[in-house]
Design a protein around this motif. Sequence first.
Motif, short mmCIF file in Angstrom:
data_model
loop_
_atom_site.label_atom_id
_atom_site.label_comp_id
_atom_site.label_asym_id
_atom_site.label_seq_id
_atom_site.Cartn_x
_atom_site.Cartn_y
_atom_site.Cartn_z
N PRO A 23 0.83 -1.21 0.00
CA PRO A 23 0.00 0.00 0.00
C PRO A 23 0.86 1.27 0.00
O PRO A 23 1.93 1.28 0.61
CB PRO A 23 -0.80 -0.13 1.30
N THR A 24 0.41 2.28 -0.72
CA THR A 24 1.12 3.57 -0.68
C THR A 24 0.77 4.27 0.63
O THR A 24 -0.23 3.95 1.27
CB THR A 24 0.70 4.48 -1.84
N PHE A 25 1.58 5.25 1.00
CA PHE A 25 1.30 5.98 2.24
C PHE A 25 0.01 6.77 2.10
O PHE A 25 -0.69 7.00 3.08
CB PHE A 25 2.48 6.87 2.61
N ALA A 26 -0.34 7.15 0.87
CA ALA A 26 -1.61 7.86 0.68
C ALA A 26 -2.77 6.93 0.98
O ALA A 26 -3.75 7.31 1.62
CB ALA A 26 -1.70 8.41 -0.74
N GLU A 27 -2.65 5.67 0.55
CA GLU A 27 -3.71 4.69 0.83
C GLU A 27 -3.79 4.40 2.34
O GLU A 27 -4.88 4.32 2.91
CB GLU A 27 -3.44 3.37 0.08
N ILE A 28 -2.62 4.24 2.94
CA ILE A 28 -2.59 3.97 4.38
C ILE A 28 -3.19 5.16 5.14
O ILE A 28 -3.99 4.99 6.05
CB ILE A 28 -1.13 3.70 4.85
N GLY A 29 -2.82 6.37 4.69
CA GLY A 29 -3.31 7.58 5.37
C GLY A 29 -4.81 7.75 5.26
O GLY A 29 -5.44 8.31 6.15
N SER A 30 -5.40 7.26 4.17
CA SER A 30 -6.86 7.43 4.04
C SER A 30 -7.64 6.22 4.55
O SER A 30 -8.86 6.23 4.49
CB SER A 30 -7.26 7.74 2.60
N SER A 31 -6.92 5.20 5.02
CA SER A 31 -7.62 4.01 5.51
C SER A 31 -8.33 4.29 6.83
O SER A 31 -7.72 4.80 7.76
CB SER A 31 -6.61 2.88 5.67
N LYS A 32 -9.59 3.91 6.89
CA LYS A 32 -10.35 4.10 8.14
C LYS A 32 -9.83 3.16 9.22
O LYS A 32 -9.79 3.48 10.39
CB LYS A 32 -11.83 3.80 7.90
N ARG A 33 -9.46 1.95 8.79
CA ARG A 33 -8.97 0.96 9.75
C ARG A 33 -7.68 1.43 10.43
O ARG A 33 -7.48 1.23 11.62
CB ARG A 33 -8.71 -0.36 8.99
N LEU A 34 -6.80 2.06 9.63
CA LEU A 34 -5.51 2.47 10.17
C LEU A 34 -5.58 3.91 10.67
O LEU A 34 -5.02 4.82 10.06
CB LEU A 34 -4.42 2.32 9.11
N ASP A 35 -6.26 4.12 11.80
CA ASP A 35 -6.24 5.45 12.40
C ASP A 35 -4.91 5.62 13.15
O ASP A 35 -4.07 4.72 13.14
CB ASP A 35 -7.46 5.66 13.30
N ASP A 36 -4.73 6.75 13.79
CA ASP A 36 -3.45 7.03 14.45
C ASP A 36 -3.05 5.93 15.44
O ASP A 36 -1.90 5.51 15.49
CB ASP A 36 -3.49 8.38 15.17
N ASP A 37 -4.03 5.46 16.22
CA ASP A 37 -3.72 4.45 17.22
C ASP A 37 -3.31 3.12 16.59
O ASP A 37 -2.35 2.49 17.01
CB ASP A 37 -4.94 4.21 18.13
#
Length: 106
Positions: free
Chosen positions: A56-70
């Motif tokens: 995954p690109t960082f843009a995809e990771i950044g917009s993922s709902k599953r991958l929030d800050d925590d």
Amino acid sequence: MHICVQCVTVALALIGLLAGQSAAADWANGERIAERWCAGCHVVAPGQSRGSDTVPTFAEIGSSKRLDDDALTAFLTDPTHSRMPPLSLARSEIADLVAYIARQSR
Ligand code: HEC
């Protein structure tokens, strides 16, 4: 001796700024870490042409709902369950990376 009042004001403002920044997550440092340690596999910035298309690109990771800050912090603290190599990142480096990845979603 003559003391320039403006100079003192500017100096104090700069000191305050630097002190504030070291406490908060520093996305620019996250960008440096990403380019150094993550860009071999991930597309970490919009203009990057290298990297693998199977991760995954960082843009995809950044917009993922599953991958929030925590979730990101937890993953980066112990990513050994995935196909990623073990990373040994300091807490502050993780916070900086999370701040950088969060910016990518915009
Ligand atoms: C050797 C290649 C490689 C490197 C280097 C690498 N990654 Fe990954 N990363 C992967 C692969 C492959 C995946 C795909 C998902 C998996 O393995 O579960 C992934 C997935 C991820 C995910 C998503 C996890 C999830 O739960 O979906 C995050 C976040 C991530 N990487 C962050 C990073 C960061 C931050 C760095 C740099 C400090 C980094 N990666 C360096 C290969 C790499």
